[in-house]
Design an enzyme around this catalytic site. Structure first.
Site, short mmCIF file in Angstrom:
data_model
loop_
_atom_site.label_atom_id
_atom_site.label_comp_id
_atom_site.label_asym_id
_atom_site.label_seq_id
_atom_site.Cartn_x
_atom_site.Cartn_y
_atom_site.Cartn_z
N HIS A 323 0.75 -1.18 0.34
CA HIS A 323 0.16 0.03 0.23
C HIS A 323 0.72 1.34 0.02
CE1 HIS A 323 -3.43 -2.79 0.86
NE2 HIS A 323 -4.01 -1.69 0.47
N GLY A 324 2.06 1.17 0.49
CA GLY A 324 2.96 2.35 0.71
C GLY A 324 4.13 2.28 1.26
#
Lengths: 479, 306
Positions: A323-324
Site C-alpha cells: 500500500h505504501g
C-alpha cells in the site's frame, strides 16, 4: 484522468460511442489509444515506464510459454525482477534510503547522506505491476496461453477503467474478452451506467464529504481530543471504503458499457462477521492476488500451525507494504495479520464462551456483536493506515483512551455531519437491502419506468447538490 | 418497427430532457430563496454584491472580516462603512466583488486587507465557489469564476452545481435574522494567551501566483479609475518573521507604481507587545480590532484630507 473530473464526463461517452462504431478488428487499437490518453492526463512521461514493463512481460510471456524446466523458471524470475525492480525504484527507494540515513545518524556514523531520487510515484504503479505479474505467473503455471498479439497484451495492462486503481485483473478473465466481439447491448449499457452512478455517489457524496472532517482532524492530531479522534476514525473507515469501492464501481461500470466484465472488488465488507470474512469482501482482487501468488506459494494453511501463522502474518505484512512506503502501512498490515492469527488461536475458546453464556442460541444477536466487533477492529487498524506518520498514529491511540472532551464541531463543519450522515444513511439502506434482501425492492432496476427514472434523477440530483465536486483524488491512486 | 438503438436514443433523450428541466427548475427555486437570505455568510456576500453602496468598503479575507470594525470608521470619518471580508478568500474573490460594487456605485474609499502571503497561498480558486450562485445574475463576475477551471463555464449551466452544498444553509439561514448594525464585521471575543512564535520559513516553495498578481494590479487600477481612494493594508500578526514575504515585496512595488498607499502592520511592535489584542496569531480580538481600526481610520482621514 480522474473519474470525477469534467474531462472524464466527455472522455467516457466519446470512447464508448466510438468503440461500437469502429470495426471489431480495430477496437483494441481504439481502446489502447484511449487508455494512453487517460493515463497521460496525469504525468505523460510515466507512460514510458508502463511501456517498459509491458514489453518485458510480453516477451517474457512468450519465452516462458516456449521454454521448459529451469529456463522457464529463469524467464519468470527475470520478469518478476523487472516488475519488482520498477516498483522498488519508484516506490520504495527513497523510503529505504531515508531509513538507512536515519539508522546511520542514530549510530553516529559520520558519512554523507545517501542521495534521494527526486521523482514522483507514477499513478497506480502497484496496480498495473501486479496485473502484469499475474500474467507471467499464470503463463508459467500453464493456466494462460502466452498472448501473441502485442496490442492486446498492452491493452490487458493498460485498459483504462482499471489501469490506475484496479480491480487487479487476471489474464484468464480479461485477455479473451479483448478478442471477443462485443455487440451494442442495452442491458450492458444500462447496467454499467447504473453501477457508475452508484460509484459516483459513494465517492462524491460520502467519501469526499467525510474526508473534509477526517482531514481537518487527522492533519492536526495534537489539537483534538479522544471523542473527536474516534469520530474521525469511524468516518475514515467509511471514507476509505466509499472512496475505493466507488472507484471500483465506476471502473466496473465503464467497462461494462462496452461489454467487458471486470471482477467484483468489494462485497459490503462492513457486514463481515470476522476479520477473515472481511478480507474476502474487501479489495477482493488484491486479496486473491496475494492468496494465489504468495500465500499458497508459501504453503498456505497446509503446513504446521506455527508456519501457517507465519504465512498469514507475512502475507499481510507484504500487503501493508504494497500500500505504501511508510511504516504506518507496515503496521496496518501487521495488525491485520495479528488479528487473523489471534482469531485462529482463540477460535475454540471463543466458541466455548459463546456456548457457556448461551449467545450461540441467539444467532442474530451473536451476528450483530460479531459484525460490530469486526468493524471496530478494522476501524482501529485504519488509524495506522490514515495517520500521517507513526508518531501521529500512536498519539491518536493514546488520546482515544486518555483525552475526554467534546466532539469538534464548528458552524463551518456542521454541514459535513448533516450531509455526511445523510449519505451514510442512504449507503447503509442500499447495502442492507443488497446484503439481506438482494433482488427485492428494486429501485434503480425497477420494472416501472417512472420509478427507475425518478430514482436516476434523484441520484444525479443528490450527487450534484450534496456531493463534493472539487475533484478530490482517489486515495488508492497513490498506491 | 423501431430498432433497439432508436429506443435507446429516445429513452436517453427523454431522461436527459427531464433531468435538464428539473435541474433548471431546482436552480431557479434555490436562487430565489438564496438571494432572500438575511443571515449567515452568504447573506453578507449577497449584500456586498447586490446592495453595498457605503462610502467606505473593506475587502479581504477573515483578517479583514475580524480586524476592521465599521462603527469605528463611521464615527471617526463620518462616512458609512461596510466590511465585505469573507473567511478563506483571496484577491480573486475580492476582485469579483469589487467589479459588482463598481458596476453600481464607486465607494469614496476602498480598504483592501492583503494577506501577508497573498500571492503564495495555495488557495483561492476552489473557494470562488461561494460566487457560483451569482454567475448568471452578475455577468461582471463571470471571468473571475471562470478562473476555477477551463470547464467552469459549462459546469455552471447546471443549477444543481451552482447551488452545490447550499440547500442546508438556505434552509437554516432563512429562519435566522441577522443582528443589525454589524455591517459585515464579525468580532472575535477569544483572547490569545500563548507566547509568540518565530516564523523562519515562509509559505510554500512554489513561486508567487502570477494570476493573483495580475488580478491585484487590476483591482487597484479599476478601483482608482472609478474614482475611489484605495488603501492596501496588511493587518497585525502575532508572529515574528525573520524576512519579509515575497508577497509583501511584490505588493509594495505594485502599489508604488500605481501610487497607492500600502500600510504594513504585520510586524508592528505595538501589537507584538500586546498579545491580549489577538484572538489567534493571525486575527485580532474585538478589543484589538477596535484599536487597529482607530489606527487605520486615522491614517485614512489623513489620506482623504491630503
Amino acid at each position: 484522468m480522474l473519474f470525477n473530473s469534467f474531462q472524464f464526463l466527455i472522455f467516457f461517452p466519446v470512447v464508448t460511442f466510438l468503440y461500437f462504431l469502429i470495426p471489431h478488428k480495430w477496437r483494441w487499437l481504439h481502446l489502447l489509444i484511449a487508455s494512453c490518453v487517460f493515463y497521460m492526463a496525469f504525468i505523460p512521461v510515466y507512460i514510458l515506464i508502463l511501456f517498459f514493463t509491458i514489453i518485458i512481460d510480453y516477451i517474457a510471456g512468450i519465452m516462458i510459454g516456449n521454454a521448459e524446466g529451469k529456463k522457464k523458471k529463469a524467464y519468470l524470475a527475470l520478469s518478476i525482477i523487472a516488475n519488482v525492480g520498477v516498483l522498488a525504484i519508484f516506490k520504495y527507494y527513497n523510503f529505504f534510503i531515508s531509513n538507512i540515513n536515519d539508522l546511520l545518524h542514530n549510530l553516529n556514523i559520520q558519512i554523507h547522506d545517501l542521495p534521494y531520487l527526486n521523482i514522483l510515484l507514477p499513478i497506480g504503479l502497484s496496480f498495473h505491476t501486479f496485473q502484469a505479474m499475474s500474467y507471467t505467473i499464470e503463463v508459467y503455471r500453464g493456466n494462460q496461453k502466452p498472448e501473441r498479439h502485442f496490442g492486446i497484451y498492452a491493452l490487458y495492462v493498460m485498459f483504462y477503467p482499471q489501469l490506475v486503481a484496479g480491480p487487479i485483473e487476471r489474464p484468464q478473465n480479461m485477455l479473451h474478452q479483448f478478442h471477443e466481439k462485443h455487440e451494442f447491448d442495452l442491458t450492458n449499457i444500462s447496467s454499467g451506467l447504473k453501477t457508475m452512478l452508484w460509484g459516483f455517489f459513494m465517492k462524491l457524496v460520502v467519501a469526499d464529504r467525510l474526508a473534509l472532517y477526517v482531514n481537518s482532524v487527522y492533519n492536526n492530531v495534537d489539537q483534538h481530543n479522544g471523542p473527536t479522534l474516534i469520530l474521525a476514525t469511524l468516518f475514515f473507515s467509511f471514507q476509505i471504503y466509499c472512496d475505493f469501492a466507488g472507484y471500483s464501481l465506476i471502473a466496473i461500470g465503464s467497462a461494462k458499457t462496452m461489454g467487458f466484465n471486470l471482477m467484483t472488488n468489494f462485497r459490503r465488507p462492513y457486514f463481515s462477521k470476522s476479520i477473515s470474512e472481511f478480507w474476502s469482501r474487501w479489495h477482493i482482487s488484491l486479496s486473491t492476488w496475494f492468496r494465489d501468488y504468495l500465500y499458497i506459494s508459501l504453503g498456505g494453511s497446509r503446513v504446521s500451525i506455527p508456519r501457517w501463522y507465519f504465512n498469514l502474518f507475512f502475507v499481510f505484512l507484504v500487503s501493508g507494504f504494497w500500500h505504501g512506503a511508510n511504516w504506518t502501512f507496515v503496521i496496518w498490515g501487521a495488525l491485520n495479520g495479528f488479528y487473523l492469527i489471534f482469531a485462529a488461536m482463540t477460535q475454540k475458546w471463543r466458541e466455548s464462551v459463546n456456548h457457556t453464556i448461551r449467545l450461540d442460541r441467539v444467532p442474530w444477536l451473536m451476528n450483530v456483536i460479531r459484525v460490530i466487533t469486526t468493524f471496530l477492529l478494522c476501524a482501529f487498524a485504519w488509524i495506522f493506515f490514515r495517520a500521517n506518520n507513526v508518531s501521529d498514529a500512536f498519539t491518536i491511540v493514546e488520546k482515544i483512551f486518555t483525552t475526554p472532551g467534546k466532539i469538534f464541531v464548528t458552524p463551518g463543519n456542521k454541514s459535513i455531519f448533516i450531509y455526511g450522515v445523510f449519505g451514510l444513511t442512504l449507503l447503509w439502506l442500499y447495502e442492507y437491502k443488497k446484503e439481506f434482501f438482494d433482488g427485492k425492492f428494486p429501485v434503480l432496476t425497477n420494472r416501472k419506468i417512472y420509478v427507475r427514472y425518478i430514482s436516476y434523477i434523484a441520484l444525479v440530483a443528490i450527487i450534484l447538490l450534496f456531493g463534493v465536486l472539487d475533484g478530490g483524488q482517489f486515495i488508492y491512486f497513490q498506491f | 418497427m423501431k430498432s433497439k438503438y432508436q429506443i435507446f436514443i429516445i429513452k436517453l433523450f427523454a431522461l436527459f430532457s427531464l433531468l435538464i428541466v428539473i435541474d433548471f427548475g431546482t436552480g431557479k427555486l434555490l436562487e430565489y430563496f438564496f438571494l432572500k437570505l438575511k443571515a449567515g455568510q452568504n447573506a453578507n456576500v449577497t449584500y456586498a454584491i447586490n446592495n453595498a453602496e457605503e462610502d467606505l468598503i473593506i475587502f479581504g479575507s477573515s483578517k479583514a472580516n475580524h480586524n476592521y470594525d465599521p462603527s469605528v470608521f463611521k464615527d471617526s470619518l463620518q462616512i458609512s462603512t461596510f466590511n465585505a471580508g469573507i473567511d478563506g478568500q483571496t484577491i480573486l474573490y475580492h476582485f469579483g466583488v469589487l467589479k459588482c460594487v463598481l458596476a453600481r456605485k464607486a465607494p469614496k474609499v476602498i480598504i483592501l486587507d492583503l494577506h501577508p502571503d497573498e500571492f503564495e497561498l495555495d488557495r483561492g480558486y476552489d473557494e470562488l465557489s461561494i460566487l457560483l450562485p451569482y454567475y448568471y445574475t452578475h455577468k461582471e463576475i463571470q471571468p473571475v469564476i471562470n478562473l476555477r477551471g477551463k470547464f467552469e463555464k459549462y459546469k455552471v449551466l447546471s443549477g444543481f452545481y451552482r447551488f452545490n452544498s447550499l440547500p442546508l444553509k438556505i434552509i437554516s439561514n432563512s429562519i435566522k435574522i441577522q443582528s443589525e448594525g454589524v455591517q459585515g464585521y464579525i468580532p472575535l471575543n477569544k483572547t490569545w494567551n500563548k507566547s509568540m512564535e518565530e516564523k523562519t520559513k515562509i509559505t510554500s516553495q512554489k513561486g508567487p501566483d502570477m494570476v493573483k498578481i495580475d488580478i491585484f494590479k487590476s483591482f487597484l487600477k479599476e478601483a482608482k479609475n472609478a474614482g475611489s481612494t484605495v488603501i492596501v493594508c496588511i493587518s497585525p500578526l502575532f508572529e515574528k518573521r525573520k524576512e519579509i514575504s515575497k508577497s509583501i515585496t511584490i505588493a509594495r512595488k505594485i502599489c508604488q507604481a500605481q501610487n497607492v498607499q500600502l500600510l504594513d502592520f504585520s510586524q508592528d511592535n505595538y501589537f507584538f507587545s500586546h498579545p491580549e489584542n489577538f484572538s489567534d496569531p493571525s486575527h485580532l480580538s474585538a478589543q484589538g480590532a477596535e484599536i487597529y481600526s482607530k489606527f487605520i481610520a486615522h491614517i485614512t482621514k489623513e489620506i482623504i484630507n491630503k
